[in-house]
Design a protein around this motif. Structure first.
Motif, PDB file in Angstrom:
ATOM      1  N   THR A  99       1.597   3.877  35.251  1.00 20.29           N
ATOM      2  CA  THR A  99       1.983   2.814  34.316  1.00 20.29           C
ATOM      3  C   THR A  99       2.566   3.403  33.042  1.00 20.29           C
ATOM      4  O   THR A  99       1.981   4.300  32.430  1.00 20.29           O
ATOM      5  CB  THR A  99       0.773   1.929  33.957  1.00 20.29           C
ATOM      6  OG1 THR A  99       0.182   1.431  35.148  1.00 20.29           O
ATOM      7  CG2 THR A  99       1.201   0.773  33.064  1.00 20.29           C
ATOM      8  N   VAL A 100       3.706   2.888  32.628  1.00 21.30           N
ATOM      9  CA  VAL A 100       4.366   3.328  31.394  1.00 21.30           C
ATOM     10  C   VAL A 100       4.064   2.320  30.293  1.00 21.30           C
ATOM     11  O   VAL A 100       4.203   1.104  30.495  1.00 21.30           O
ATOM     12  CB  VAL A 100       5.891   3.439  31.599  1.00 21.30           C
ATOM     13  CG1 VAL A 100       6.584   3.763  30.275  1.00 21.30           C
ATOM     14  CG2 VAL A 100       6.212   4.493  32.649  1.00 21.30           C
ATOM     15  N   LEU A 101       3.641   2.810  29.133  1.00 19.15           N
ATOM     16  CA  LEU A 101       3.358   1.951  27.984  1.00 19.15           C
ATOM     17  C   LEU A 101       4.112   2.463  26.769  1.00 19.15           C
ATOM     18  O   LEU A 101       3.905   3.599  26.322  1.00 19.15           O
ATOM     19  CB  LEU A 101       1.852   1.920  27.698  1.00 19.15           C
ATOM     20  CG  LEU A 101       1.397   1.123  26.470  1.00 19.15           C
ATOM     21  CD1 LEU A 101       1.894  -0.325  26.520  1.00 19.15           C
ATOM     22  CD2 LEU A 101      -0.127   1.158  26.329  1.00 19.15           C
ATOM     23  N   LEU A 102       4.998   1.621  26.243  1.00 21.54           N
ATOM     24  CA  LEU A 102       5.814   1.965  25.081  1.00 21.54           C
ATOM     25  C   LEU A 102       5.643   0.894  24.015  1.00 21.54           C
ATOM     26  O   LEU A 102       5.440  -0.284  24.339  1.00 21.54           O
ATOM     27  CB  LEU A 102       7.302   2.055  25.471  1.00 21.54           C
ATOM     28  CG  LEU A 102       7.659   2.994  26.625  1.00 21.54           C
ATOM     29  CD1 LEU A 102       9.109   2.800  27.043  1.00 21.54           C
ATOM     30  CD2 LEU A 102       7.410   4.445  26.217  1.00 21.54           C
ATOM     31  N   GLY A 103       5.729   1.282  22.742  1.00 19.40           N
ATOM     32  CA  GLY A 103       5.559   0.296  21.684  1.00 19.40           C
ATOM     33  C   GLY A 103       6.179   0.726  20.376  1.00 19.40           C
ATOM     34  O   GLY A 103       6.994   1.666  20.319  1.00 19.40           O
ATOM     35  N   TYR A 104       5.787   0.038  19.321  1.00 19.30           N
ATOM     36  CA  TYR A 104       6.298   0.304  17.973  1.00 19.30           C
ATOM     37  C   TYR A 104       5.141   0.631  17.025  1.00 19.30           C
ATOM     38  O   TYR A 104       4.057   0.047  17.134  1.00 19.30           O
ATOM     39  CB  TYR A 104       7.047  -0.914  17.430  1.00 19.30           C
ATOM     40  CG  TYR A 104       8.405  -1.135  18.038  1.00 19.30           C
ATOM     41  CD1 TYR A 104       9.554  -0.592  17.464  1.00 19.30           C
ATOM     42  CD2 TYR A 104       8.545  -1.881  19.200  1.00 19.30           C
ATOM     43  CE1 TYR A 104      10.808  -0.792  18.030  1.00 19.30           C
ATOM     44  CE2 TYR A 104       9.792  -2.094  19.764  1.00 19.30           C
ATOM     45  CZ  TYR A 104      10.924  -1.550  19.182  1.00 19.30           C
ATOM     46  OH  TYR A 104      12.157  -1.739  19.737  1.00 19.30           O
ATOM     47  N   ASP A 105       5.410   1.548  16.100  1.00 20.35           N
ATOM     48  CA  ASP A 105       4.512   1.893  14.990  1.00 20.35           C
ATOM     49  C   ASP A 105       3.329   2.759  15.425  1.00 20.35           C
ATOM     50  O   ASP A 105       2.870   2.706  16.561  1.00 20.35           O
ATOM     51  CB  ASP A 105       3.997   0.648  14.267  1.00 20.35           C
ATOM     52  CG  ASP A 105       5.118  -0.151  13.645  1.00 20.35           C
ATOM     53  OD1 ASP A 105       6.188   0.442  13.373  1.00 20.35           O
ATOM     54  OD2 ASP A 105       4.954  -1.357  13.441  1.00 20.35           O
ATOM     55  N   ILE A 106       2.877   3.555  14.468  1.00 20.71           N
ATOM     56  CA  ILE A 106       1.718   4.406  14.668  1.00 20.71           C
ATOM     57  C   ILE A 106       0.694   4.074  13.591  1.00 20.71           C
ATOM     58  O   ILE A 106       1.027   3.995  12.411  1.00 20.71           O
ATOM     59  CB  ILE A 106       2.104   5.903  14.641  1.00 20.71           C
ATOM     60  CG1 ILE A 106       0.866   6.779  14.827  1.00 20.71           C
ATOM     61  CG2 ILE A 106       2.862   6.274  13.385  1.00 20.71           C
ATOM     62  CD1 ILE A 106       1.207   8.254  15.028  1.00 20.71           C
ATOM     63  N   TYR A 107      -0.535   3.833  14.000  1.00 24.07           N
ATOM     64  CA  TYR A 107      -1.617   3.516  13.073  1.00 24.07           C
ATOM     65  C   TYR A 107      -2.921   4.027  13.681  1.00 24.07           C
ATOM     66  O   TYR A 107      -2.977   4.367  14.883  1.00 24.07           O
ATOM     67  CB  TYR A 107      -1.668   2.017  12.769  1.00 24.07           C
ATOM     68  CG  TYR A 107      -1.590   1.094  13.963  1.00 24.07           C
ATOM     69  CD1 TYR A 107      -2.732   0.535  14.518  1.00 24.07           C
ATOM     70  CD2 TYR A 107      -0.352   0.758  14.517  1.00 24.07           C
ATOM     71  CE1 TYR A 107      -2.651  -0.319  15.604  1.00 24.07           C
ATOM     72  CE2 TYR A 107      -0.268  -0.100  15.599  1.00 24.07           C
ATOM     73  CZ  TYR A 107      -1.418  -0.640  16.146  1.00 24.07           C
ATOM     74  OH  TYR A 107      -1.338  -1.489  17.220  1.00 24.07           O
ATOM     75  N   PRO A 108      -3.978   4.154  12.884  1.00 25.04           N
ATOM     76  CA  PRO A 108      -5.187   4.864  13.334  1.00 25.04           C
ATOM     77  C   PRO A 108      -5.737   4.415  14.683  1.00 25.04           C
ATOM     78  O   PRO A 108      -6.159   5.257  15.492  1.00 25.04           O
ATOM     79  CB  PRO A 108      -6.188   4.576  12.202  1.00 25.04           C
ATOM     80  CG  PRO A 108      -5.341   4.411  10.990  1.00 25.04           C
ATOM     81  CD  PRO A 108      -4.100   3.716  11.475  1.00 25.04           C
ATOM     82  N   GLU A 109      -5.708   3.100  14.947  1.00 28.67           N
ATOM     83  CA  GLU A 109      -6.320   2.596  16.177  1.00 28.67           C
ATOM     84  C   GLU A 109      -5.589   3.040  17.443  1.00 28.67           C
ATOM     85  O   GLU A 109      -6.183   3.099  18.532  1.00 28.67           O
ATOM     86  CB  GLU A 109      -6.389   1.067  16.146  1.00 28.67           C
ATOM     87  CG  GLU A 109      -7.403   0.501  15.164  1.00 28.67           C
ATOM     88  CD  GLU A 109      -6.910   0.502  13.719  1.00 28.67           C
ATOM     89  OE1 GLU A 109      -7.700   0.167  12.817  1.00 28.67           O
ATOM     90  OE2 GLU A 109      -5.728   0.838  13.487  1.00 28.67           O
ATOM     91  N   VAL A 110      -4.291   3.333  17.338  1.00 27.12           N
ATOM     92  CA  VAL A 110      -3.539   3.709  18.544  1.00 27.12           C
ATOM     93  C   VAL A 110      -3.356   5.213  18.690  1.00 27.12           C
ATOM     94  O   VAL A 110      -2.935   5.681  19.756  1.00 27.12           O
ATOM     95  CB  VAL A 110      -2.151   3.018  18.597  1.00 27.12           C
ATOM     96  CG1 VAL A 110      -2.307   1.509  18.543  1.00 27.12           C
ATOM     97  CG2 VAL A 110      -1.231   3.520  17.491  1.00 27.12           C
ATOM     98  N   VAL A 111      -3.666   5.972  17.642  1.00 28.24           N
ATOM     99  CA  VAL A 111      -3.463   7.424  17.701  1.00 28.24           C
ATOM    100  C   VAL A 111      -4.154   8.075  18.898  1.00 28.24           C
ATOM    101  O   VAL A 111      -3.540   8.882  19.612  1.00 28.24           O
ATOM    102  CB  VAL A 111      -3.899   8.086  16.372  1.00 28.24           C
ATOM    103  CG1 VAL A 111      -4.010   9.601  16.533  1.00 28.24           C
ATOM    104  CG2 VAL A 111      -2.901   7.753  15.262  1.00 28.24           C
ATOM    105  N   PRO A 112      -5.446   7.757  19.172  1.00 26.04           N
ATOM    106  CA  PRO A 112      -6.093   8.403  20.330  1.00 26.04           C
ATOM    107  C   PRO A 112      -5.371   8.123  21.645  1.00 26.04           C
ATOM    108  O   PRO A 112      -5.325   8.994  22.535  1.00 26.04           O
ATOM    109  CB  PRO A 112      -7.502   7.784  20.339  1.00 26.04           C
ATOM    110  CG  PRO A 112      -7.725   7.325  18.933  1.00 26.04           C
ATOM    111  CD  PRO A 112      -6.383   6.881  18.452  1.00 26.04           C
ATOM    112  N   TYR A 113      -4.782   6.934  21.775  1.00 25.59           N
ATOM    113  CA  TYR A 113      -4.094   6.572  23.016  1.00 25.59           C
ATOM    114  C   TYR A 113      -2.726   7.242  23.128  1.00 25.59           C
ATOM    115  O   TYR A 113      -2.202   7.410  24.232  1.00 25.59           O
ATOM    116  CB  TYR A 113      -3.946   5.050  23.103  1.00 25.59           C
ATOM    117  CG  TYR A 113      -5.275   4.336  23.131  1.00 25.59           C
ATOM    118  CD1 TYR A 113      -6.081   4.371  24.267  1.00 25.59           C
ATOM    119  CD2 TYR A 113      -5.744   3.650  22.009  1.00 25.59           C
ATOM    120  CE1 TYR A 113      -7.311   3.732  24.294  1.00 25.59           C
ATOM    121  CE2 TYR A 113      -6.971   3.011  22.023  1.00 25.59           C
ATOM    122  CZ  TYR A 113      -7.755   3.055  23.169  1.00 25.59           C
ATOM    123  OH  TYR A 113      -8.974   2.434  23.176  1.00 25.59           O
TER     124      TYR A 113
END
Length: 355
Positions: free
Chosen positions: A283-297
């Motif tokens: 599965t490919v997951l792409l998005g916008y912006d970087i913030y603390p909650e998504v950094v580990p992912y």
């Protein structure tokens, strides 16, 4: 003559070192006013030792000038990181230019209360503020007041969103249309021809023609020229209520089981959690912006890549452009200042998370 390894000093530091006032130091450097010959010799010797150069910074300090800029924006409790990053850039600008006389007045109101933003602009004008950096969401409601400020000779920079029909001093942000095209490039890079692609878009941003609308337009335009064929599933416009949205995201992803997930301003963290729980696989997951909650992912590649627009640099640039104009009359060289977009992967995430 060399400065003997000594660091260059500011006007304040030099005045303190010589135990004279800033005004006296300024007068000697410009051969104005009254001062003793002995003080003049001490100052000239220090100027040579410290390799001091007179500039506008020193001029502002000596004249005790103050340059007021109002930063008028909105906030949303839903995307707190977004506004924290904007504020970080403003604080960086204050740190850089405070000694030159920069004074920032901030006014933030709820995103869904454009009337309050209009009232903020009215009150600031009544207080005599001449310089504005304005960041608005419901631009249709705020545009008449912004247009009034422009027409009455106020200096206006539009931040993040270029409002149709208005001609401010300039605008500062990122090119959202190109960010949509960049998303399409990432899709081609990570996905295979024939993959089923799911777009996630929060209902919270359904009417956002200036950012989300431009992103989608850029994406769909680029899709027409794609070298690969993709099966686009019906876009999921999820609820603006966070808890409801989380369930809707999970339901969409678990029922449709897309090969690719594109988050166009939704809840990237929730999408990543769902993908990880169900097994990342291909599965490919792409998005916008970087913030603390998504950094580990991002670091563990659950999220394959995000497009990051560097908001601190944008808000810093807006303040810098306005300050240099009102202080030094340096005109903006462009109508729209688009700062570079970055693509963040697991391999470079560490650099961007600390900006």
């Amino acid at each position: 003559m060399a400065n003997n390894g000594k660091k260059r000093m500011t006007l304040n530091q030099l005045a303190k070192e010589l135990q004279v006032s800033r005004t006296t130091l300024y007068n000697i450097m410009h051969e104005k006013g009254a001062y003793s010959e002995e003080t003049k010799k001490r100052v000239y010797k220090a100027l040579e030792i410290y390799n001091f150069r007179m500039n506008n910074h020193a001029r502002n300090l000596a004249m005790n000038q103050e340059y007021k800029i109002a930063f008028v924006g909105f906030y949303s409790t839903r995307f707190g990181y977004f506004f924290d990053e904007i504020q970080a850039g403003i604080e960086r600008a204050v740190e850089a230019y405070e000694d030159d006389g920069l004074h920032i007045i901030t006014r933030y109101s709820d995103r869904e209360d454009p009337g309050q933003q209009v009232q903020d602009l009215v009150e600031l004008e009544e207080k005599g503020i001449e310089n504005y950096i304005i960041f608005c969401y419901h631009y249709e409601s705020v545009s008449p007041q912004i247009e009034h400020l422009i027409n009455t000779g106020k200096n206006v920079i539009l931040f993040s969103r270029r409002i149709p029909g208005l001609h401010p001093f300039c605008s500062v942000g990122c090119n959202d249309y190109l960010s949509g095209k960049l998303m399409m490039e990432l899709l081609e890079k990570f996905a295979r021809s024939g993959d089923r692609v799911q777009l996630l878009i929060s209902e919270h941003n359904h009417r956002d023609k200036l950012v989300v609308g431009e992103r989608l337009k850029g994406f769909y335009d680029a899709l027409k020229n794609s070298r690969k064929n993709f099966e686009l599933l019906e876009p999921a416009w999820t609820s603006p209520v966070p808890e409801v949205e989380k369930n809707e995201i999970r339901n969409v992803l678990e029922e449709r089981k897309p090969d690719v997930i594109l988050d166009f301003v939704c809840n990237l963290q929730e999408a990543a959690e769902c993908v990880k729980e169900n097994g990342k696989g291909d599965t490919v997951l792409l998005g916008y912006d970087i913030y603390p909650e998504v950094v580990p992912y991002i670091k563990d590649s659950t999220i394959d890549a995000v497009i990051y627009q560097d908001l601190p640099s944008q808000s810093f640039k807006a303040v810098e452009l306005m300050f240099e104009y009102i202080c030094y009359r340096k005109k903006a060289g462009e109508e729209d200042y688009y700062l570079p977009l970055n693509v963040v992967f697991a391999t470079n995430c560490e650099y961007f998370e600390n900006l």
